[in-house]
Design a protein around this motif. Structure first.
Motif, PDB file in Angstrom:
ATOM      1  N   GLU A  40      -4.803   4.084  -2.595  1.00  0.00           N
ATOM      2  CA  GLU A  40      -5.553   4.554  -3.744  1.00  0.00           C
ATOM      3  C   GLU A  40      -4.652   4.548  -4.969  1.00  0.00           C
ATOM      4  O   GLU A  40      -3.453   4.800  -4.876  1.00  0.00           O
ATOM      5  CB  GLU A  40      -6.082   5.978  -3.510  1.00  0.00           C
ATOM      6  CG  GLU A  40      -7.162   6.053  -2.438  1.00  0.00           C
ATOM      7  CD  GLU A  40      -7.778   7.433  -2.354  1.00  0.00           C
ATOM      8  OE1 GLU A  40      -7.360   8.320  -3.144  1.00  0.00           O
ATOM      9  OE2 GLU A  40      -8.658   7.631  -1.509  1.00  0.00           O
ATOM     10  N   GLY A  99       0.776  -1.224   0.000  1.00  0.00           N
ATOM     11  CA  GLY A  99       0.000   0.000   0.000  1.00  0.00           C
ATOM     12  C   GLY A  99       0.814   1.283   0.000  1.00  0.00           C
ATOM     13  O   GLY A  99       0.544   2.208  -0.783  1.00  0.00           O
ATOM     14  N   ARG A 135      -1.870  -2.861   3.393  1.00  0.00           N
ATOM     15  CA  ARG A 135      -2.644  -3.563   2.373  1.00  0.00           C
ATOM     16  C   ARG A 135      -3.621  -2.681   1.610  1.00  0.00           C
ATOM     17  O   ARG A 135      -4.288  -3.149   0.680  1.00  0.00           O
ATOM     18  CB  ARG A 135      -3.401  -4.721   3.020  1.00  0.00           C
ATOM     19  CG  ARG A 135      -4.283  -4.329   4.190  1.00  0.00           C
ATOM     20  CD  ARG A 135      -4.789  -5.557   4.932  1.00  0.00           C
ATOM     21  NE  ARG A 135      -5.635  -6.392   4.094  1.00  0.00           N
ATOM     22  CZ  ARG A 135      -5.928  -7.664   4.359  1.00  0.00           C
ATOM     23  NH1 ARG A 135      -5.377  -8.258   5.412  1.00  0.00           N
ATOM     24  NH2 ARG A 135      -6.731  -8.345   3.582  1.00  0.00           N
ATOM     25  N   ARG A 136      -3.728  -1.405   1.953  1.00  0.00           N
ATOM     26  CA  ARG A 136      -4.694  -0.526   1.286  1.00  0.00           C
ATOM     27  C   ARG A 136      -4.014   0.726   0.754  1.00  0.00           C
ATOM     28  O   ARG A 136      -3.106   1.268   1.383  1.00  0.00           O
ATOM     29  CB  ARG A 136      -5.823  -0.132   2.240  1.00  0.00           C
ATOM     30  CG  ARG A 136      -6.647  -1.316   2.716  1.00  0.00           C
ATOM     31  CD  ARG A 136      -7.806  -0.881   3.588  1.00  0.00           C
ATOM     32  NE  ARG A 136      -8.532  -2.018   4.093  1.00  0.00           N
ATOM     33  CZ  ARG A 136      -9.480  -2.674   3.414  1.00  0.00           C
ATOM     34  NH1 ARG A 136      -9.816  -2.256   2.196  1.00  0.00           N
ATOM     35  NH2 ARG A 136     -10.100  -3.721   3.940  1.00  0.00           N
TER      36      ARG A 136
END
Length: 324
Positions: free
Chosen positions: A245, A217, A242-243
């Motif tokens: 944009e 991420g 894990r995240r």
């Protein structure tokens, strides 16, 4: 036998050398007397309670080992392996032990010229690097690959293998010493991520055709900005979360692709196919001395906690072996 058990999720101190029942090889498995295993980041995550073994796998850590075949399980009598063969193996778990049951398709012969203990440094990195640079990433001669964590076990192997394929290699690492080691292994573009913006360096170099990423991420946007047109990002770990944009407009304009893969949870037939590819395309390079395991240090298996402490500080370059 003895094995390293994780008494509860926590720090390195929860690793204990304990007497446990011997494994019994099931259908399609062989029993291996372990000479050595090696520490991997996945073992650290498992110890912390963040990466449980897949269903049916051993509860003990250890994703690779070397040793000798001790017994053939049912269905392996005509596999071509014999008791006493020197092997190394890709595992879903269980390497931190005196014995381990291994699916026959995940066995590899110890390459000529490689010591039996040293061979434990090979299976996980070779399978990870080959499957992600070639099978997933499609790396070709003349392309530029950016390898994050160039001083790691995977990084040091990826640098050598990519150079052997004829690629130009860029690496990130956090110290001058690690970057110098990467240069010795064949890296041409050396980036200290603590001092430099790797996206700017890669733009100056014309962009990367392929990025092999361990951060996830936190690096997603920067990795996409580092890619050349038609570039591929392959994410193999999530050390940075894990995240994130993503700018889909940039991806559309530059025709970029993102792949995320893991090796441990793949089905047996996929692992066997990867191991077969490594035997055919990577092992000859190892036997020729073109690609070699880079070993930082050896720590007795019963002292695996010390190996985990070193790994968590990133004080090592290459692999940490765990000989029995």
């Amino acid at each position: 036998m003895h094995a390293i058990r994780i008494s509860e999720p926590g720090g390195p101190e929860v690793l204990a050398w304990t007497e446990v029942p011997d494994p019994v090889p099931g259908e399609g498995e062989v029993l291996v007397d372990v000479a050595a295993s090696a520490a991997n980041r996945a073992d650290v995550s498992q110890r912390q309670g963040n990466y449980p073994p897949p269903p049916g796998a051993s509860e003990y850590p250890g994703l690779e080992c070397s040793g000798t075949v001790a017994a053939l399980g049912p269905g392996t009598e005509d596999s071509g392996w014999s008791v006493g063969d020197r092997v190394c193996a890709l595992l879903s778990g269980g390497g931190y032990a005196e014995k381990v049951a291994v699916p026959v398709g995940q066995l590899l012969p110890v390459p000529e010229g490689v010591d039996l203990v040293e061979a434990a440094a090979l299976p996980e990195v070779a399978c990870t690097v080959w499957s992600n640079l070639v099978m997933v990433g499609g790396l070709r001669a003349g392309e530029t690959v950016l390898v994050h964590g160039g001083g790691s076990g995977i990084g040091t192997f990826a640098v050598q293998f990519a150079r052997a394929l004829g690629a130009r290699v860029a690496v990130t690492a956090g110290s001058r010493e690690k970057l110098e080691r990467c240069r010795e292994l064949g890296a041409e573009i050396l980036i200290n991520y603590k001092e430099e913006d790797f996206t700017e360096r890669m733009r100056e170099a014309g962009g990367a055709d392929l990025v092999l990423d361990i951060m996830g991420g936190s690096y997603l946007d920067a990795n996409l900005r580092s890619l050349a047109t038609n570039g591929r990002l392959v994410i193999i770990a999530l050390m940075g979360g894990r995240r994130a944009e993503a700018d889909l407009g940039r991806m559309l304009a530059k025709r970029l692709s993102v792949h995320a893969t893991t090796l441990r949870s793949r089905p047996l037939e996929e692992k066997a196919a990867i191991v077969s590819g490594v035997l055919e395309q990577v092992w000859p390079l190892v036997e020729q001395g073109v690609v070699r395991p880079v070993v930082d240090r050896s720590v007795p298996m019963r002292n695996a906690a010390e190996a985990h402490r070193v790994m968590e500080t990133s004080a090592h370059t290459g692999k940490i072996l765990l000989p029995r």
